[in-house]
Scaffold this motif. Structure first.
Motif, PDB file in Angstrom:
ATOM      1  N   SER A 568       0.813  -1.204   0.000  1.00 45.49           N
ATOM      2  CA  SER A 568       0.000   0.000   0.000  1.00 45.49           C
ATOM      3  C   SER A 568       0.850   1.259   0.000  1.00 45.49           C
ATOM      4  O   SER A 568       2.043   1.240   0.307  1.00 45.49           O
ATOM      5  N   ILE A 569       0.172   2.357  -0.322  1.00 46.23           N
ATOM      6  CA  ILE A 569       0.772   3.683  -0.216  1.00 46.23           C
ATOM      7  C   ILE A 569       0.061   4.404   0.914  1.00 46.23           C
ATOM      8  O   ILE A 569      -1.152   4.601   0.871  1.00 46.23           O
ATOM      9  N   VAL A 570       0.807   4.760   1.936  1.00 44.65           N
ATOM     10  CA  VAL A 570       0.260   5.425   3.119  1.00 44.65           C
ATOM     11  C   VAL A 570       0.892   6.811   3.167  1.00 44.65           C
ATOM     12  O   VAL A 570       2.050   6.965   3.550  1.00 44.65           O
ATOM     13  N   ARG A 571       0.127   7.825   2.772  1.00 48.61           N
ATOM     14  CA  ARG A 571       0.727   9.139   2.548  1.00 48.61           C
ATOM     15  C   ARG A 571      -0.128  10.244   3.190  1.00 48.61           C
ATOM     16  O   ARG A 571      -1.340  10.317   3.027  1.00 48.61           O
ATOM     17  N   GLY A 572       0.540  11.102   3.933  1.00 48.20           N
ATOM     18  CA  GLY A 572      -0.107  12.310   4.431  1.00 48.20           C
ATOM     19  C   GLY A 572      -1.160  12.079   5.491  1.00 48.20           C
ATOM     20  O   GLY A 572      -2.039  12.924   5.691  1.00 48.20           O
ATOM     21  N   ASN A 573      -1.098  10.965   6.199  1.00 49.32           N
ATOM     22  CA  ASN A 573      -2.071  10.678   7.239  1.00 49.32           C
ATOM     23  C   ASN A 573      -1.620  11.242   8.587  1.00 49.32           C
ATOM     24  O   ASN A 573      -0.434  11.476   8.806  1.00 49.32           O
ATOM     25  N   GLN A 574      -2.556  11.403   9.494  1.00 49.33           N
ATOM     26  CA  GLN A 574      -2.253  11.874  10.841  1.00 49.33           C
ATOM     27  C   GLN A 574      -2.709  10.814  11.832  1.00 49.33           C
ATOM     28  O   GLN A 574      -3.886  10.457  11.861  1.00 49.33           O
ATOM     29  N   CYS A 575      -1.771  10.325  12.632  1.00 46.25           N
ATOM     30  CA  CYS A 575      -2.052   9.257  13.594  1.00 46.25           C
ATOM     31  C   CYS A 575      -1.609   9.733  14.979  1.00 46.25           C
ATOM     32  O   CYS A 575      -0.411   9.763  15.277  1.00 46.25           O
ATOM     33  N   TYR A 576      -2.587  10.100  15.807  1.00 42.46           N
ATOM     34  CA  TYR A 576      -2.305  10.703  17.106  1.00 42.46           C
ATOM     35  C   TYR A 576      -2.895   9.859  18.231  1.00 42.46           C
ATOM     36  O   TYR A 576      -4.014   9.354  18.149  1.00 42.46           O
ATOM     37  N   GLY A 577      -2.147   9.732  19.315  1.00 42.80           N
ATOM     38  CA  GLY A 577      -2.684   9.230  20.568  1.00 42.80           C
ATOM     39  C   GLY A 577      -3.209   7.814  20.529  1.00 42.80           C
ATOM     40  O   GLY A 577      -4.053   7.445  21.359  1.00 42.80           O
ATOM     41  N   ASN A 578      -2.750   6.983  19.599  1.00 41.23           N
ATOM     42  CA  ASN A 578      -3.187   5.591  19.558  1.00 41.23           C
ATOM     43  C   ASN A 578      -2.433   4.768  20.609  1.00 41.23           C
ATOM     44  O   ASN A 578      -1.300   5.092  20.970  1.00 41.23           O
ATOM     45  N   LYS A 579      -3.062   3.696  21.100  1.00 41.82           N
ATOM     46  CA  LYS A 579      -2.510   2.968  22.240  1.00 41.82           C
ATOM     47  C   LYS A 579      -1.311   2.109  21.884  1.00 41.82           C
ATOM     48  O   LYS A 579      -0.578   1.682  22.779  1.00 41.82           O
ATOM     49  N   TRP A 580      -1.093   1.852  20.622  1.00 39.55           N
ATOM     50  CA  TRP A 580       0.111   1.173  20.187  1.00 39.55           C
ATOM     51  C   TRP A 580       0.815   2.083  19.182  1.00 39.55           C
ATOM     52  O   TRP A 580       1.221   3.172  19.537  1.00 39.55           O
ATOM     53  N   ASP A 581       0.958   1.646  17.960  1.00 40.75           N
ATOM     54  CA  ASP A 581       1.691   2.439  16.974  1.00 40.75           C
ATOM     55  C   ASP A 581       0.761   3.401  16.243  1.00 40.75           C
ATOM     56  O   ASP A 581      -0.414   3.119  16.038  1.00 40.75           O
ATOM     57  N   GLY A 582       1.339   4.495  15.802  1.00 41.80           N
ATOM     58  CA  GLY A 582       0.598   5.341  14.875  1.00 41.80           C
ATOM     59  C   GLY A 582       0.373   4.607  13.569  1.00 41.80           C
ATOM     60  O   GLY A 582      -0.754   4.483  13.098  1.00 41.80           O
ATOM     61  N   ILE A 583       1.449   4.062  12.983  1.00 42.67           N
ATOM     62  CA  ILE A 583       1.369   3.232  11.776  1.00 42.67           C
ATOM     63  C   ILE A 583       2.190   1.976  12.022  1.00 42.67           C
ATOM     64  O   ILE A 583       3.370   2.074  12.412  1.00 42.67           O
ATOM     65  N   SER A 584       1.600   0.815  11.812  1.00 43.08           N
ATOM     66  CA  SER A 584       2.303  -0.449  12.030  1.00 43.08           C
ATOM     67  C   SER A 584       2.297  -1.260  10.744  1.00 43.08           C
ATOM     68  O   SER A 584       1.253  -1.441  10.118  1.00 43.08           O
ATOM     69  N   CYS A 585       3.465  -1.742  10.336  1.00 40.97           N
ATOM     70  CA  CYS A 585       3.598  -2.586   9.147  1.00 40.97           C
ATOM     71  C   CYS A 585       3.908  -4.004   9.612  1.00 40.97           C
ATOM     72  O   CYS A 585       4.890  -4.214  10.349  1.00 40.97           O
ATOM     73  N   GLU A 586       3.105  -4.993   9.183  1.00 41.41           N
ATOM     74  CA  GLU A 586       3.235  -6.344   9.693  1.00 41.41           C
ATOM     75  C   GLU A 586       3.204  -7.351   8.557  1.00 41.41           C
ATOM     76  O   GLU A 586       3.055  -6.984   7.390  1.00 41.41           O
ATOM     77  N   GLY A 587       3.325  -8.640   8.927  1.00 44.86           N
ATOM     78  CA  GLY A 587       3.296  -9.695   7.933  1.00 44.86           C
ATOM     79  C   GLY A 587       4.430  -9.536   6.932  1.00 44.86           C
ATOM     80  O   GLY A 587       5.563  -9.221   7.300  1.00 44.86           O
ATOM     81  N   GLU A 588       4.122  -9.729   5.669  1.00 46.45           N
ATOM     82  CA  GLU A 588       5.105  -9.555   4.594  1.00 46.45           C
ATOM     83  C   GLU A 588       4.778  -8.313   3.774  1.00 46.45           C
ATOM     84  O   GLU A 588       5.079  -8.230   2.593  1.00 46.45           O
ATOM     85  N   SER A 589       4.195  -7.354   4.412  1.00 47.82           N
ATOM     86  CA  SER A 589       3.777  -6.144   3.712  1.00 47.82           C
ATOM     87  C   SER A 589       4.975  -5.342   3.237  1.00 47.82           C
ATOM     88  O   SER A 589       6.057  -5.362   3.840  1.00 47.82           O
ATOM     89  N   THR A 590       4.752  -4.616   2.137  1.00 43.92           N
ATOM     90  CA  THR A 590       5.810  -3.768   1.565  1.00 43.92           C
ATOM     91  C   THR A 590       5.246  -2.388   1.252  1.00 43.92           C
ATOM     92  O   THR A 590       5.317  -1.916   0.114  1.00 43.92           O
ATOM     93  N   PRO A 591       4.653  -1.717   2.217  1.00 40.86           N
ATOM     94  CA  PRO A 591       4.034  -0.428   1.929  1.00 40.86           C
ATOM     95  C   PRO A 591       5.063   0.695   1.799  1.00 40.86           C
ATOM     96  O   PRO A 591       6.210   0.579   2.237  1.00 40.86           O
ATOM     97  N   THR A 592       4.599   1.791   1.215  1.00 35.51           N
ATOM     98  CA  THR A 592       5.354   3.042   1.218  1.00 35.51           C
ATOM     99  C   THR A 592       4.672   3.976   2.207  1.00 35.51           C
ATOM    100  O   THR A 592       3.509   4.340   2.032  1.00 35.51           O
ATOM    101  N   ILE A 593       5.400   4.333   3.257  1.00 36.56           N
ATOM    102  CA  ILE A 593       4.868   5.170   4.336  1.00 36.56           C
ATOM    103  C   ILE A 593       5.540   6.534   4.216  1.00 36.56           C
ATOM    104  O   ILE A 593       6.729   6.677   4.525  1.00 36.56           O
TER     105      ILE A 593
END
Length: 882
Positions: A568-593
């Motif tokens: 995936s392409i993860v661009r220009g998002n705002q991730c605030y105050g989440n209980k774990w990660d703002g953005i988490s990449c898992e498995g065999e994913s190959t995103p562009t953050i």
């Protein structure tokens, strides 16, 4: 008035009726005695005469010749009057019993019986009224004729309180005539109790029972039909066809073997406030090209539907109540098209409103409540516009669109249904706008099959599955919807769906705000995912999903999680105050953050976990409790040009992570700028790490990074050789520095120093009790502090500390000692970071007190009475060696 008698025994004025009729003057009364008066030939009465019998059971006038028994004829509208006798025909050929042509009728308490005819002959009526006749027929009986009463030839008559019984074709037939039919009872006819053909009558308070049809309107028949009972007929209660257009008001059409009211051909008119209940067919059926207006009718407990349109029928149905019918409340079949407004459809076995085949129409402000399947169903190739309807407590969906239907739904409420609020399946094409679907057992909106859906500005709240659920090969555009408090996801997409999501608001859902499943194609733009019980957004698709400018705030797990093999392409998002990660990449994913803002998350701003290989570039990660960017597991991220500020750690590689960190800005973090731990082996190059509380770049444990060309000036680590983290212990825990000592100077007393330390700690730590004297130290004083924290595996802990100040050779000394949950030789990464922050705060405060940078010594071991530190290796370090 002259009166003459006729008796069968010859004692009267005349012994035969024929002789009396030919002899008496105009206006005379002929009194017929009891008995049977047999006519030798059809009798014609062409002047005003009144016939009076001894009662219809006592006096009979019988004819046996074809044509008629008696004919009243006049060119001057003479009176034709009779009362208290029976007119009968007992011949074999076709004949009317009494024929009236151009006269003024006044028949009372007479019986007309024996008329013989068939559909092809103008004969067979008990009473045949025609050719401009007027007048009235009251309290008479028409029994055993082909037609009970036939009215035609522009006649204008009133029939009241008559009984039409067991007539072969119809009780009363009116053709090209007018008048009033009131309180008549018509039973046992093979066609109709009352039939109007090109006629216009006021039909009131009649009972039509046990006929084939109760009342029939044909060939343009009109007038007003009010308060009649059409019950227990073998076909329909009321039947209208061939351009008939009467007004039907307050009639009862119940318990018929067919339909209550049946419109066919081009019939029209108004049906208002009729009760159609208990019919084996439909309450009101509209077929062919009929176009009636149906208003405020009650259609209840019918064997098929309450109201049914088919063929090319149409019209308006408004304010009708269809309840407890065995099929649908109101339905349209074939190519019918109707406007359905403000009807109530409840407790029907199947749907409240249903469009089938190629039907079309508009349904607005209807209430569809507690039906056995859907509130509103649009099937096959139907096309419906739904606006402002309320679909509540139905056993399946509130609204269903299926197969090849094409519809639009606006401002509908679909709540408390056991299935989805809105269901779109098959190849249906639907536009949904400003609808509300809440507290349904299924999803607020469920899309399946190969459906095409555009859903905008809808509200889906407190549903038992998702707010919006897309499955199969659905193609959906979701824009501006509110999905809150769902039992599962706010928006969930699975199968091979293709979904474009924009500006949706997903809040406080039990699981994720938005889920994109394994094979889904999706674009997510400017969606808000807030306070959800799992991730704000989870991407599990192996397709290239694009996430742009979404906001994920205070979710219970991650703000955005990218898993499986997502590219995936993860661009220009705002991730605030989440209980774990703002953005988490898992498995065999190959995103562009890239270009994301990840702030104040409880774990990391951006995390590469498992076997992921993300490209993490140009993100801003601030104030995250673990790391700005974290790589763990066997992840191999490419971390480039990110800004990591004010996090516990700037960029952290752990476990067996590899990859690369290059060109990043990692400043003002609470521990280190970049750290490699465990067995990590990344490339760390060309990064700038300034003014971090700890080191700029550190290597610890068994990690084997490649570190080159990094700028690590101006970091605040007091003892770079030791570092904040020491090698792992044998039980898998982590040791860190627990004790720190500093020489404050000669100007401040120990108590003054501790008061200042207490004020500094009081911003975030709990101060325990009062300062206590330390008798074993010169001028020694001490107080305790504590602070709770959340551990690395979601456990709670307490960091406890002791602050000691005393005088040594006139110099005030300060010692800080930390322990984790009462264990003085243990600090894990969370509690260690808290200790580092506290130490940094005190160092800054001391510098403000005396203007000098305080030299700290990091000590291992415990404080002893002789002012030495005993390290974990057994070494003793004297205080005076500062």
């Amino acid at each position: 008035m002259a009166r003459f008698s006729v008796t069968v025994d010859g004692t009267g004025d005349f012994d035969r009726l024929e002789a009396a009729v030919s002899s008496v003057p105009h206006g005379a009364e002929i009194v017929l005695g009891a008995g049977v008066h047999v006519l030798s030939e059809p009798l014609i009465i062409d002047r005003p005469i009144t016939l009076i019998g001894a009662g219809m059971d006592a006096t009979r006038v019988v004819g046996t010749n074809p044509g008629w028994t008696i004919a009243f004829r006049s060119d001057t509208l003479g009176q034709a009057a009779a009362r208290g006798l029976t007119f009968a025909y007992e011949g074999e050929a076709f004949a009317n019993v009494v024929l009236c042509v151009g006269v003024t009728l006044d028949f009372r308490m007479c019986r007309f019986t024996g008329g013989k005819g068939d559909y092809t002959h103008e004969a067979g009526a008990g009473l045949n009224i025609g050719s401009g006749s007027v007048g009235r027929v009251m309290s008479c009986e028409m029994v055993g004729n082909y037609l009970g009463t036939m009215i035609d030839g522009q006649a204008d008559v009133t029939l009241q309180a008559n009984k039409c019984t067991d007539n072969a074709l119809a009780g009363i037939v009116a053709s090209s005539a007018s008048g009033t039919l009131r309180r008549n009872t018509c039973t046992g006819a093979e066609y109709a109790g009352i039939a109007l053909i090109s006629a216009s009558f006021q039909i009131e308070e009649n009972i039509c029972k046990g006929n084939a049809h109760g009342i029939c309107f044909e060939a343009g028949a009109a007038g007003t039909t009010r308060k009649n009972e059409c019950i227990q007929n073998t076909v329909a209660g009321i039947r209208l066809f061939q351009n008939a257009a009467p007004t039907l008001e307050d009639n009862v059409a119940s318990d018929n073997e067919g339909d209550g009211i049946l419109y066919l051909h081009n019939a029209a008119g108004l049906a208002r406030r009729n009760r159609c209940s208990g019919n084996r067919g439909t309450g009101i059926a509209v077929g062919d090209e009929a176009q009636p207006t149906l208003e405020a009718n009650l259609c209840e407990a019918n064997g098929v539907s309450g109201i049914r349109y088919q063929g090319r029928a149409g019209g308006i149905a408004t304010a009708n109540h269809c309840k407890g019918n065995q099929d649908n409340g109101l339905c349209l079949y074939d190519g019918s098209s109707a406007s359905l407004v403000s009807n109530t459809l409840e407790e029907n076995t199947f749907h409240g409103i249903a469009f089938f085949d190629d039907a079309s129409g508009q349904a607005s402000t209807n209430a569809c409540v507690a039906n056995g399947v859907d509130g509103i169903a649009v099937w096959d190739r139907a096309r419906a516009t739904l606006e402002g309807n309320a679909c509540l407590r139905n056993e399946a969906a509130g609204i269903q669109f299926s197969e090849n239907s094409e519809s639009a739904a606006t401002n509908n409420d679909s709540n408390l249904n056991k299935g989805p609020g809105i269901l779109v399946v098959g190849e249906a094409r639907v536009e949904l706008r400003n609808n509300r679907a809440t507290e349904n057992g299924g999803s607020g909106l469920s899309c399946m099959g190969t459906a095409h859906v555009v859903a905008s500005q809808n509200t889906f709240g407190s549903n038992g599955n998702c707010g919006i659920r897309c499955e199969g090969k659905t193609q959906a555009v979701l824009e501006g919807n509110i999905c809150v408090l769902s039992a599962f996801q706010g928006i969930g997409c699975w199968g091979q769906a293709t979904v474009d999501m924009r500006i949706n608001h997903c809040k406080q859902n039990t699981k994720e705000g938005i889920v994109v499943g394994e094979h889904v194609k999706a674009e997510l733009q400017q969606n808000d995912c807030l306070e959800n019980g799992d991730d704000g957004i989870f991407i599990g698709s192996d397709n290239a999903v694009t996430l742009t400018e979404n906001t994920c705030l205070q979710n219970a797990v991650h703000g955005i999680r990218v898993g499986v093999r997502a590219a995936s392409i993860v661009r220009g998002n705002q991730c605030y105050g989440n209980k774990w990660d703002g953005i988490s990449c898992e498995g065999e994913s190959t995103p562009t953050i890239s270009g994301n803002y990840c702030e104040d998350n409880v774990d990391s701003g951006v995390a590469a976990r498992s076997n992921s290989r993300p490209k993490i570039t140009s993100n801003v990660c601030r104030g995250n409790a673990h790391a700005g960017v974290l790589a763990t597991g066997t992840a191999q991220p490419d971390i480039e040009n990110n800004t990591c500020e004010g996090n516990k750690g700037g960029i952290v590689f752990r476990e067996d992570a590899a990859g690369r960190a290059a060109g990043n800005q990692s400043h003002h973090n609470e521990t280190y700028g970049i750290a490699t731990l465990d067995r990590a082996r990344p490339l760390i190059e060309n990064n700038a790490c300034h003014r971090n509380v700890g080191d700029g770049v550190i290597k610890a444990d068994a990690s084997k990074p490649t570190i080159r060309n990094n700028d690590t000036r101006d970091n605040n680590r007091p003892n770079p050789a030791t570092g904040w983290v020491l090698p792992s212990s044998s039980n898998g825990g982590r040791f860190g520095p627990k004790q720190f000592a500093a020489r404050i100077g000669t100007d401040a007393s120990p108590t003054e120093v501790l008061e200042r330390v207490a004020r500094t700690f009081a911003h975030s730590w709990k101060i325990s009790g009062q300062m206590e004297s330390r008798g074993d130290l010169p001028e020694g004083w001490e107080f305790a502090i504590s602070q709770t924290y959340r551990g690395s595996i979601n456990t709670q802990g307490v960091v406890m500390g002791s602050s000691v100040a005393y005088r040594e050779n006139g110099i005030t000394m300060l010692n800080l000692t930390f322990s984790d949950n009462g264990m003085p030789m243990w600090l894990d990464e969370q509690s260690e970071g808290m200790a580092a922050v506290a130490l940094y705060a005190i160092a800054q405060a001391v510098r403000q007190w005396n203007g000098e940078k305080v030299p700290w010594v990091c000590m291992e071991g415990s404080w002893t009475k002789d002012q030495t530190f005993r390290t974990s290796s057994g070494q003793f370090i004297q205080v005076e060696r500062f």
